[in-house]
Design a protein around this motif. Structure first.
Motif, mmCIF file in Angstrom:
data_model
loop_
_atom_site.group_PDB
_atom_site.id
_atom_site.type_symbol
_atom_site.label_atom_id
_atom_site.label_comp_id
_atom_site.label_asym_id
_atom_site.label_seq_id
_atom_site.Cartn_x
_atom_site.Cartn_y
_atom_site.Cartn_z
ATOM 1 N N GLY A 38 -0.964 16.686 15.388
ATOM 2 C CA GLY A 38 -1.338 17.562 14.279
ATOM 3 C C GLY A 38 -2.832 17.572 14.056
ATOM 4 N N GLU A 39 -3.442 16.400 14.036
ATOM 5 C CA GLU A 39 -4.886 16.343 13.832
ATOM 6 C C GLU A 39 -5.632 16.986 15.001
ATOM 7 O OE1 GLU A 39 -6.390 12.525 12.655
ATOM 8 O OE2 GLU A 39 -4.644 12.122 11.393
ATOM 9 N N ALA A 40 -5.069 16.911 16.199
ATOM 10 C CA ALA A 40 -5.708 17.544 17.355
ATOM 11 C C ALA A 40 -5.764 19.061 17.191
ATOM 12 C CB ALA A 40 -4.966 17.177 18.634
ATOM 13 N N MET A 41 -4.750 19.655 16.568
ATOM 14 C CA MET A 41 -4.776 21.101 16.318
ATOM 15 C C MET A 41 -5.913 21.456 15.373
ATOM 16 S SD MET A 41 -0.775 22.133 15.825
ATOM 17 C CE MET A 41 0.465 21.005 16.438
ATOM 18 N N VAL A 42 -6.086 20.658 14.325
ATOM 19 C CA VAL A 42 -7.172 20.910 13.378
ATOM 20 C C VAL A 42 -8.522 20.762 14.071
ATOM 21 C CG1 VAL A 42 -8.198 20.232 11.182
ATOM 22 C CG2 VAL A 42 -5.717 20.106 11.486
ATOM 23 N N THR A 43 -8.663 19.739 14.881
ATOM 24 C CA THR A 43 -9.923 19.504 15.593
ATOM 25 C C THR A 43 -10.216 20.632 16.573
ATOM 26 O OG1 THR A 43 -9.659 17.119 15.370
ATOM 27 C CG2 THR A 43 -11.162 17.889 17.083
ATOM 28 N N ALA A 44 -9.184 21.118 17.257
ATOM 29 C CA ALA A 44 -9.382 22.229 18.188
ATOM 30 C C ALA A 44 -9.881 23.463 17.456
ATOM 31 C CB ALA A 44 -8.075 22.540 18.925
ATOM 32 N N ALA A 45 -9.311 23.736 16.285
ATOM 33 C CA ALA A 45 -9.758 24.893 15.506
ATOM 34 C C ALA A 45 -11.202 24.698 15.046
ATOM 35 C CB ALA A 45 -8.835 25.111 14.312
ATOM 36 N N TRP A 46 -11.535 23.512 14.580
ATOM 37 C CA TRP A 46 -12.909 23.241 14.141
ATOM 38 C C TRP A 46 -13.892 23.424 15.304
ATOM 39 C CZ3 TRP A 46 -15.206 22.436 9.507
ATOM 40 C CH2 TRP A 46 -16.539 22.015 9.545
ATOM 41 N N ASP A 47 -13.532 22.892 16.457
ATOM 42 C CA ASP A 47 -14.414 23.001 17.627
ATOM 43 C C ASP A 47 -14.595 24.449 18.074
ATOM 44 O OD1 ASP A 47 -14.714 20.279 17.609
ATOM 45 O OD2 ASP A 47 -13.302 19.897 19.242
ATOM 46 N N ALA A 48 -13.636 25.318 17.695
ATOM 47 C CA ALA A 48 -13.728 26.744 18.011
ATOM 48 C C ALA A 48 -14.408 27.530 16.906
ATOM 49 C CB ALA A 48 -12.338 27.308 18.265
ATOM 50 N N SER A 49 -15.054 26.838 15.967
ATOM 51 C CA SER A 49 -15.815 27.446 14.866
ATOM 52 C C SER A 49 -14.939 28.070 13.790
ATOM 53 C CB SER A 49 -16.819 28.484 15.390
ATOM 54 O OG SER A 49 -17.756 27.868 16.262
ATOM 55 N N VAL A 50 -13.649 27.761 13.778
ATOM 56 C CA VAL A 50 -12.793 28.183 12.671
ATOM 57 C C VAL A 50 -13.170 27.361 11.442
ATOM 58 C CG1 VAL A 50 -10.415 28.147 11.801
ATOM 59 C CG2 VAL A 50 -10.888 28.935 14.133
ATOM 60 N N ARG A 51 -13.318 28.053 10.311
ATOM 61 C CA ARG A 51 -13.728 27.356 9.100
ATOM 62 C C ARG A 51 -12.830 27.687 7.905
ATOM 63 N NH1 ARG A 51 -15.689 24.987 12.576
ATOM 64 N NH2 ARG A 51 -17.884 24.398 12.888
ATOM 65 N N TYR A 52 -11.610 28.137 8.203
ATOM 66 C CA TYR A 52 -10.629 28.355 7.144
ATOM 67 C C TYR A 52 -9.336 27.676 7.565
ATOM 68 C CZ TYR A 52 -7.231 30.723 4.119
ATOM 69 O OH TYR A 52 -6.207 30.976 3.236
ATOM 70 N N PHE A 53 -8.825 26.811 6.698
ATOM 71 C CA PHE A 53 -7.634 26.024 6.991
ATOM 72 C C PHE A 53 -6.654 26.157 5.828
ATOM 73 C CE2 PHE A 53 -11.217 24.331 9.210
ATOM 74 C CZ PHE A 53 -10.731 24.053 10.479
ATOM 75 N N ASP A 54 -5.426 26.522 6.158
ATOM 76 C CA ASP A 54 -4.389 26.709 5.138
ATOM 77 C C ASP A 54 -3.288 25.688 5.331
ATOM 78 O OD1 ASP A 54 -2.879 28.342 3.042
ATOM 79 O OD2 ASP A 54 -1.471 28.285 4.722
ATOM 80 N N THR A 55 -2.859 25.073 4.241
ATOM 81 C CA THR A 55 -1.791 24.095 4.317
ATOM 82 C C THR A 55 -0.918 24.218 3.065
ATOM 83 O OG1 THR A 55 -1.305 21.771 4.789
ATOM 84 C CG2 THR A 55 -3.155 22.226 3.274
ATOM 85 N N ALA A 56 0.018 23.294 2.894
ATOM 86 C CA ALA A 56 0.928 23.330 1.739
ATOM 87 C C ALA A 56 1.677 22.017 1.650
ATOM 88 C CB ALA A 56 1.926 24.484 1.880
ATOM 89 N N PRO A 57 2.048 21.607 0.437
ATOM 90 C CA PRO A 57 2.897 20.413 0.300
ATOM 91 C C PRO A 57 4.204 20.515 1.090
ATOM 92 C CG PRO A 57 1.996 21.038 -1.828
ATOM 93 C CD PRO A 57 1.646 22.147 -0.875
ATOM 94 N N PHE A 58 4.749 21.733 1.197
ATOM 95 C CA PHE A 58 6.049 21.935 1.834
ATOM 96 C C PHE A 58 6.010 21.673 3.336
ATOM 97 C CE2 PHE A 58 9.418 25.143 3.230
ATOM 98 C CZ PHE A 58 10.474 24.313 2.925
ATOM 99 N N TYR A 59 4.864 21.842 3.966
ATOM 100 C CA TYR A 59 4.777 21.722 5.416
ATOM 101 C C TYR A 59 4.869 20.250 5.826
ATOM 102 C CZ TYR A 59 2.861 26.462 4.932
ATOM 103 O OH TYR A 59 2.667 27.789 4.612
#
Length: 335
Positions: A38-59
């Motif tokens: 899971g953290e690797a997905m976030v890191t991959a997005a960050w490394d690709a210059s993505v700067r918007y992250f959406d999450t939720a308690p339900f996930y």
């Protein structure tokens, strides 16, 4: 890596990259996902210059919020935008029975719906703790509507939100605790209803404004434009049917949906455009759409999809889709 355009959320000071990361899958409720994955997905997005992250308690009943916070906590907090959600509180799981909808529970919690003032305030405080962060930029009310609750129960929940919960949202925004408020759902009607009693900055609409479906152009999108409410598009691949899989709305796609997708795919193939590329780029052609937030299953899948966002879409694809009655007459299309 591409430099993503940034678009404003409503009339707020927040600007999000047009590509965001959705973390529903990353939570591990539908397929097992480890914390490291899971953290690797976030890191991959960050490394690709993505700067918007959406999450939720339900996930992942809390898992996704933990993973997003752990992966991004050391980054400059002013450099990225975070959205999470309220409407469900997590309580210690008391039953060992499997979930009725087949969801996995990576963490030992179950959900209780609460759209009240106190419930929303409690949800925000709980999210702070799971995220390990001191700021939430966008707070969405999660999964209210008849799609989720049925007509009768939704009338009950919507009344509570209108009479009580909205006051909490407005207070959080007014005092600067959050920068924007909205609703995150899989249906349009409840958003139309909510515009009748609230001032909303953004709606996260999953699966309803895509290359396959454009019904929101009839009423919801014009209303959002007139009210200054942005739309963030979740599920731009309609649960996978626009990426070559057989799922739509989180279940097996019915024959009429498969037939329509096959027609769209044939037009794309004639122009040598991968169907997922056309689908991922389609929502952003509309000015009311601030971002699309696909939810990859792995970091590798995220990286594989990146070139699809910058692939040139020929103008002829747009006209051919219209000629085949596969696009709403008012739908703008890249190319």
């Amino acid at each position: 890596m591409p430099e993503w355009e940034k678009r404003q959320i409503g009339r707020t000071k927040l600007h999000v990259t047009t590509l965001g990361l959705g973390t529903a899958t990353m939570g591990g409720s539908r397929i097992p996902v480890t914390r490291a994955e899971g953290e690797a997905m976030v890191t991959a997005a960050w490394d690709a210059s993505v700067r918007y992250f959406d999450t939720a308690p339900f996930y992942g009943v809390g898992a996704a919020e933990h993973r997003v916070g752990d992966a991004l906590r050391e980054q400059d907090r002013d450099a990225w935008v975070l959205s999470t959600k309220a409407g469900r509180l997590l309580r210690p799981r008391t039953s060992t029975a499997p979930s009725a909808d087949g969801r996995l529970s990576p963490m030992p919690f179950e959900v209780v719906y609460d759209y009240s003032h106190d419930g929303i305030m409690r949800s925000v405080e709980d999210s702070y703790q799971r995220l390990g962060l001191a700021r939430i930029d966008i707070l969405y009310v999660h999964d209210i509507g008849a799609y989720q609750h049925g007509d009768e129960l939704n009338r009950h929940h919507l009344k509570i939100l209108r009479d009580s919960g909205y006051k909490a949202l407005d207070e959080l925004r007014r005092t600067g605790v959050v920068g924007a408020i909205g609703i995150g759902v899989n249906e349009s009607q409840v958003l139309i209803d909510a515009l009748g009693f609230g001032d909303w900055d953004a709606f996260l609409l999953a699966g309803r404004y895509t290359l396959l479906e454009q019904a929101p152009l009839d009423e919801l999108i014009p209303l959002c434009q007139s009210r200054g409410t942005s739309i963030v598009v979740g599920g731009p691949l309609n649960s996978g049917i626009l990426a070559g899989r057989d799922t739509w709305n989180y279940a097996a796609a019915p024959p009429e949906v498969v037939a329509r997708v096959n027609k769209i795919a044939a037009v794309c193939a004639a122009h040598k455009v991968p169907l997922p590329a056309a689908a991922l780029q389609f929502p952003l052609a509309h000015p009311v759409v601030a971002a699309v937030i696909p939810g990859p299953r792995t970091a590798a899948e995220f990286n594989q999809n990146l070139p699809l966002f910058t692939m040139k879409i020929p103008a002829g694809l747009r006209s051919d889709l219209r000629n085949e009655n596969l696009l709403h007459p008012n739908a703008p299309v890249p190319g």
